[in-house]
Design a protein around this motif. Structure first.
Motif, PDB file in Angstrom:
ATOM      1  N   CYS A  40      22.837   8.209  10.931  1.00 34.53           N
ATOM      2  CA  CYS A  40      22.299   7.676  12.189  1.00 34.53           C
ATOM      3  C   CYS A  40      21.539   8.776  12.923  1.00 34.53           C
ATOM      4  CB  CYS A  40      23.433   7.129  13.042  1.00 34.53           C
ATOM      5  SG  CYS A  40      22.909   6.454  14.626  1.00 34.53           S
ATOM      6  N   ARG A  41      20.252   8.870  12.673  1.00 28.92           N
ATOM      7  CA  ARG A  41      19.408   9.882  13.270  1.00 28.92           C
ATOM      8  C   ARG A  41      18.162   9.231  13.878  1.00 28.92           C
ATOM      9  NH1 ARG A  41      23.329  12.528  12.355  1.00 28.92           N
ATOM     10  NH2 ARG A  41      23.492  14.653  11.555  1.00 28.92           N
ATOM     11  N   LYS A  42      17.771   9.715  15.014  1.00 30.64           N
ATOM     12  CA  LYS A  42      16.549   9.253  15.658  1.00 30.64           C
ATOM     13  C   LYS A  42      15.344   9.869  14.949  1.00 30.64           C
ATOM     14  CE  LYS A  42      14.068   9.861  20.055  1.00 30.64           C
ATOM     15  NZ  LYS A  42      14.183  10.413  21.420  1.00 30.64           N
ATOM     16  N   ALA A  43      14.328   9.062  14.651  1.00 28.34           N
ATOM     17  CA  ALA A  43      13.110   9.553  14.020  1.00 28.34           C
ATOM     18  C   ALA A  43      12.091   9.917  15.095  1.00 28.34           C
ATOM     19  CB  ALA A  43      12.523   8.507  13.085  1.00 28.34           C
ATOM     20  N   VAL A  44      11.604  11.150  15.054  1.00 24.64           N
ATOM     21  CA  VAL A  44      10.602  11.625  16.008  1.00 24.64           C
ATOM     22  C   VAL A  44       9.325  11.920  15.243  1.00 24.64           C
ATOM     23  CG1 VAL A  44      10.014  13.359  17.738  1.00 24.64           C
ATOM     24  CG2 VAL A  44      12.397  12.606  17.478  1.00 24.64           C
ATOM     25  N   VAL A  45       8.289  11.128  15.480  1.00 31.18           N
ATOM     26  CA  VAL A  45       7.026  11.257  14.753  1.00 31.18           C
ATOM     27  C   VAL A  45       6.091  12.195  15.506  1.00 31.18           C
ATOM     28  CG1 VAL A  45       5.009  10.026  13.868  1.00 31.18           C
ATOM     29  CG2 VAL A  45       7.280   8.943  13.796  1.00 31.18           C
ATOM     30  N   GLU A  46       5.649  13.260  14.807  1.00 33.67           N
ATOM     31  CA  GLU A  46       4.764  14.263  15.416  1.00 33.67           C
ATOM     32  C   GLU A  46       3.362  14.252  14.833  1.00 33.67           C
ATOM     33  OE1 GLU A  46       6.008  15.436  18.051  1.00 33.67           O
ATOM     34  OE2 GLU A  46       7.266  17.195  17.734  1.00 33.67           O
ATOM     35  N   ALA A  47       3.179  13.732  13.622  1.00 33.82           N
ATOM     36  CA  ALA A  47       1.868  13.774  12.972  1.00 33.82           C
ATOM     37  C   ALA A  47       1.762  12.647  11.958  1.00 33.82           C
ATOM     38  CB  ALA A  47       1.665  15.130  12.288  1.00 33.82           C
ATOM     39  N   ILE A  48       0.528  12.328  11.585  1.00 27.05           N
ATOM     40  CA  ILE A  48       0.242  11.266  10.617  1.00 27.05           C
ATOM     41  C   ILE A  48      -0.686  11.824   9.532  1.00 27.05           C
ATOM     42  CG2 ILE A  48      -0.971   9.081  10.262  1.00 27.05           C
ATOM     43  CD1 ILE A  48       0.022   8.093  12.869  1.00 27.05           C
ATOM     44  N   TYR A  49      -0.401  11.463   8.299  1.00 31.27           N
ATOM     45  CA  TYR A  49      -1.289  11.808   7.185  1.00 31.27           C
ATOM     46  C   TYR A  49      -1.622  10.536   6.420  1.00 31.27           C
ATOM     47  CZ  TYR A  49      -2.975  13.460   2.693  1.00 31.27           C
ATOM     48  OH  TYR A  49      -3.738  13.661   1.562  1.00 31.27           O
ATOM     49  N   GLU A  50      -2.918  10.295   6.222  1.00 29.49           N
ATOM     50  CA  GLU A  50      -3.389   9.106   5.512  1.00 29.49           C
ATOM     51  C   GLU A  50      -3.805   9.494   4.096  1.00 29.49           C
ATOM     52  OE1 GLU A  50      -6.415   7.184   7.895  1.00 29.49           O
ATOM     53  OE2 GLU A  50      -5.356   7.686   9.763  1.00 29.49           O
ATOM     54  N   PRO A  51      -3.037   9.097   3.082  1.00 29.01           N
ATOM     55  CA  PRO A  51      -3.379   9.456   1.706  1.00 29.01           C
ATOM     56  C   PRO A  51      -4.618   8.692   1.222  1.00 29.01           C
ATOM     57  CG  PRO A  51      -1.553   7.925   1.719  1.00 29.01           C
ATOM     58  CD  PRO A  51      -1.827   8.263   3.155  1.00 29.01           C
ATOM     59  N   PRO A  52      -5.253   9.149   0.147  1.00 30.94           N
ATOM     60  CA  PRO A  52      -6.411   8.423  -0.393  1.00 30.94           C
ATOM     61  C   PRO A  52      -6.030   7.003  -0.786  1.00 30.94           C
ATOM     62  CG  PRO A  52      -6.205  10.600  -1.410  1.00 30.94           C
ATOM     63  CD  PRO A  52      -4.961  10.375  -0.615  1.00 30.94           C
ATOM     64  N   GLN A  53      -6.856   6.056  -0.411  1.00 35.58           N
ATOM     65  CA  GLN A  53      -6.569   4.646  -0.698  1.00 35.58           C
ATOM     66  C   GLN A  53      -7.845   3.834  -0.648  1.00 35.58           C
ATOM     67  OE1 GLN A  53      -4.410   2.987   3.036  1.00 35.58           O
ATOM     68  NE2 GLN A  53      -4.350   5.211   3.270  1.00 35.58           N
ATOM     69  N   GLN A  54      -7.807   2.707  -1.312  1.00 34.39           N
ATOM     70  CA  GLN A  54      -8.946   1.801  -1.324  1.00 34.39           C
ATOM     71  C   GLN A  54      -8.510   0.428  -0.828  1.00 34.39           C
ATOM     72  OE1 GLN A  54     -12.184   2.279  -1.951  1.00 34.39           O
ATOM     73  NE2 GLN A  54     -11.932   4.464  -2.432  1.00 34.39           N
ATOM     74  N   VAL A  55      -9.337  -0.171   0.007  1.00 33.85           N
ATOM     75  CA  VAL A  55      -9.065  -1.542   0.446  1.00 33.85           C
ATOM     76  C   VAL A  55      -9.269  -2.472  -0.744  1.00 33.85           C
ATOM     77  CG1 VAL A  55      -9.769  -3.396   1.995  1.00 33.85           C
ATOM     78  CG2 VAL A  55      -9.834  -1.024   2.783  1.00 33.85           C
ATOM     79  N   ASP A  56      -8.292  -3.330  -0.994  1.00 34.71           N
ATOM     80  CA  ASP A  56      -8.366  -4.266  -2.118  1.00 34.71           C
ATOM     81  C   ASP A  56      -7.729  -5.584  -1.697  1.00 34.71           C
ATOM     82  OD1 ASP A  56      -8.341  -5.675  -4.449  1.00 34.71           O
ATOM     83  OD2 ASP A  56      -7.424  -4.103  -5.673  1.00 34.71           O
ATOM     84  N   SER A  57      -8.556  -6.532  -1.383  1.00 33.23           N
ATOM     85  CA  SER A  57      -8.052  -7.822  -0.902  1.00 33.23           C
ATOM     86  C   SER A  57      -7.312  -8.595  -1.986  1.00 33.23           C
ATOM     87  CB  SER A  57      -9.203  -8.675  -0.366  1.00 33.23           C
ATOM     88  OG  SER A  57     -10.170  -8.885  -1.383  1.00 33.23           O
ATOM     89  N   THR A  58      -7.517  -8.223  -3.255  1.00 33.14           N
ATOM     90  CA  THR A  58      -6.831  -8.918  -4.340  1.00 33.14           C
ATOM     91  C   THR A  58      -5.426  -8.358  -4.595  1.00 33.14           C
ATOM     92  OG1 THR A  58      -7.751  -7.448  -6.052  1.00 33.14           O
ATOM     93  CG2 THR A  58      -9.046  -9.387  -5.443  1.00 33.14           C
ATOM     94  N   ALA A  59      -5.159  -7.157  -4.079  1.00 30.85           N
ATOM     95  CA  ALA A  59      -3.832  -6.562  -4.244  1.00 30.85           C
ATOM     96  C   ALA A  59      -2.860  -7.187  -3.253  1.00 30.85           C
ATOM     97  CB  ALA A  59      -3.902  -5.055  -4.038  1.00 30.85           C
ATOM     98  N   ALA A  60      -1.610  -7.323  -3.645  1.00 27.04           N
ATOM     99  CA  ALA A  60      -0.612  -7.944  -2.770  1.00 27.04           C
ATOM    100  C   ALA A  60      -0.435  -7.154  -1.486  1.00 27.04           C
ATOM    101  CB  ALA A  60       0.724  -8.066  -3.511  1.00 27.04           C
TER     102      ALA A  60
END
Length: 513
Positions: A256-276
């Protein structure tokens, strides 16, 4: 000792290992007993992502992996691990070939038969291609198998007791129950970091699905401190009957630990409307660098965030693909079906048009079902998870081929904060069609703020994406650890003037020489 091995073709079980001396080679030998031609494309690891590799030369016990039922992970070439008619490594086509004698020439020739082949799973989880007339119960139809894709009971074992059957059957049955509360009692989001991700998604009216990893810390709460003290007392007194929903194992600290978000990293990805999922994650050449950078900054991966289209109806929280992905991330963070405060955050417009940010965790039962591959993506109705035909799910007292996604979700309260250490102003890496691009001009713009509004040079460097950008130009092994140490400990470890000069030169700032 029994060890389970999750590969890309299923879960294998290797039994009879020596708890004190067992190694990876012993596990491979156990697998080779039924699949002698398996080719491993990714070596064994203790996590599903394959980053925490297991030392093949050391014993499992010395690496803390000698627990009965331990789950390890690997990837294999599927064409080399299928057991066909007792011959591993053959292809389905091979099973259709028979050898006959040619009396006129005294030679052997190979002819093709019309034997039908079926893929089955035996009692040990082995995948086999066998002639259809060799399948147990084939004469009476596939319904005679113990379960879908499995042999009949009489072919697994000649005689059964009720207790033996019940024990075996229970391994494939789940009674779905709601988890009362999330393990993580709260998630605190850095306002700047979340606002930047939200603004980028809003550029496309949230019609392009996207995800990112959340980095920060897990902090104690009053409840977790109280539970830890209780754990210590019970451990000292030898009382192991204090287990509660947020205590992973006897004597361990509460999850039981509180999550403290300090930063965001966006990995390489492609938009794919056919993917679930609506997107496809690509191989990230910076994956190890990001994890190492986070460690130098005193951060760790505490969750993930995604956005989705605004067209969902009321009560439709997450799709089956999103639920399964959340479970996979929690399994990775917990290193198995264990308690973890790892969170899922979603950003999307509500029915009233206002953007809503919500946080969730999937239940530990959901994690277990995903680990056993009992849940599948439901393409027809994404509000439901499809149950794999080999398994049985009891939902609200009735057997069901699907499970409502909301049964697996627990809500995590959200608060906001402004980080006292980190900023999130540098353009994000791996974005396309963004109005801002990570380059030297952007670096100059951020560093030029030093000396204004109370900022100093180290303050402006305290940006995860900016520091990752610098790794292309500075030594990752020698320079970056020192720079990160100065960012985190600004009062006691000021940044060397030499590094300031080099970084200013990269930015093309006046007076850098």
């Amino acid at each position: 000792m029994l060890v389970r091995v999750r590969s890309n073709v299923g879960v294998w079980r290797v039994d009879g290992l020596n708890e004190a001396t067992g190694t990876i080679e012993d596990i491979k030998a156990g697998i080779a007993a039924t699949r002698p031609h398996v080719v491993y494309t990714q070596e064994f690891s203790s996590d599903p992502a394959g980053r925490q590799l297991v030392d093949a030369g050391a014993t499992l016990k010395s690496q803390g992996l000698a627990q009965h039922g331990m789950m390890l992970h690997c990837r294999v070439d599927p064409t080399t691990c299928v057991e066909i008619g007792g011959v591993s490594g053959a292809s389905p086509a091979d099973a259709l070939m028979t050898t006959t004698a040619d009396s006129s020439e005294g030679a052997k020739s190979t002819t093709t038969t019309t034997t039908n082949m079926r893929r089955v799973i035996d009692k040990n989880g082995q995948i086999k291609y066998v002639p259809s007339n060799d399948i147990a119960g084939a004469s009476g139809g596939p319904e005679n198998g113990f379960r879908k894709g499995m042999m009949a009971l009489r072919d697994i074992k000649r005689s059964w007791t009720l207790a033996e059957f019940s024990t075996m059957n229970s391994q494939f049955e789940f009674k779905v129950q709601r988890q009362v509360s999330a393990v993580c009692p709260q998630v605190s989001l850095d306002t700047s970091a979340i606002s930047d991700f939200q603004a980028y998604c809003a550029q496309f009216q949230f019609k392009r699905k996207r995800m990112a990893f959340l980095y920060g810390k897990f902090e104690e709460t009053a409840e977790s401190k109280e539970q830890d003290e209780k754990n210590e007392r019970n451990k000292r007194d030898g009382n192991d009957k204090y287990m509660d929903v947020n205590t992973p194992e006897s004597g361990e600290k509460s999850a039981c630990r509180k999550a403290v978000v300090e930063a965001i990293y966006e990995p390489p990805q492609q938009v794919d409307s056919t993917a679930a999922e609506g997107f496809v994650l690509e191989d990230d050449p910076m994956e190890e660098t990001v994890e190492q950078m986070a460690e130098w900054l005193g951060l760790k991966k505490v969750g993930w965030i995604f956005c989705h289209e605004p067209s969902r109806e009321k009560g439709f929280v997450m799709t089956s693909a999103e639920v399964i992905m959340a479970a996979e991330f929690q399994l990775e963070a917990a290193e198995g079906v264990n308690q973890t405060p790892f969170v899922t955050v979603k950003v999307a417009p509500g029915l009233d048009g206002n953007v809503c940010v919500e946080a969730f965790q999937v239940s530990q039962q959901c994690m277990a079902m995903v680990a056993e591959e009992a849940l599948e993506v439901n393409v027809q109705d994404p509000k439901l998870c499809t149950v794999n035909e080999t398994f049985t799910v009891i939902q609200e007292g009735k057997e069901s081929p699907t499970v409502e996604n909301n049964f697996f979700l627990t809500v995590v309260p959200i608060v906001q904060h402004t980080s006292e250490v980190f900023v999130s102003d540098f353009p994000k890496l791996n974005r396309d069609l963004d109005t801002r691009v990570p380059n030297h001009d952007a670096l100059k713009k951020e560093l030029s703020k030093a000396g204004t509004a109370g900022w100093n040079f180290e303050d402006r460097l305290a940006d995860l994406n900016l520091l990752l950008y610098l790794t292309d130009y500075l030594d990752k092994e020698n320079d970056m650890p020192r720079i990160c140490a100065s960012v985190v400990n600004r009062e006691t470890m000021p940044l060397d003037d030499g590094y300031k000069l080099i970084i200013k030169s990269l930015a093309g700032m006046d007076g850098s020489y």
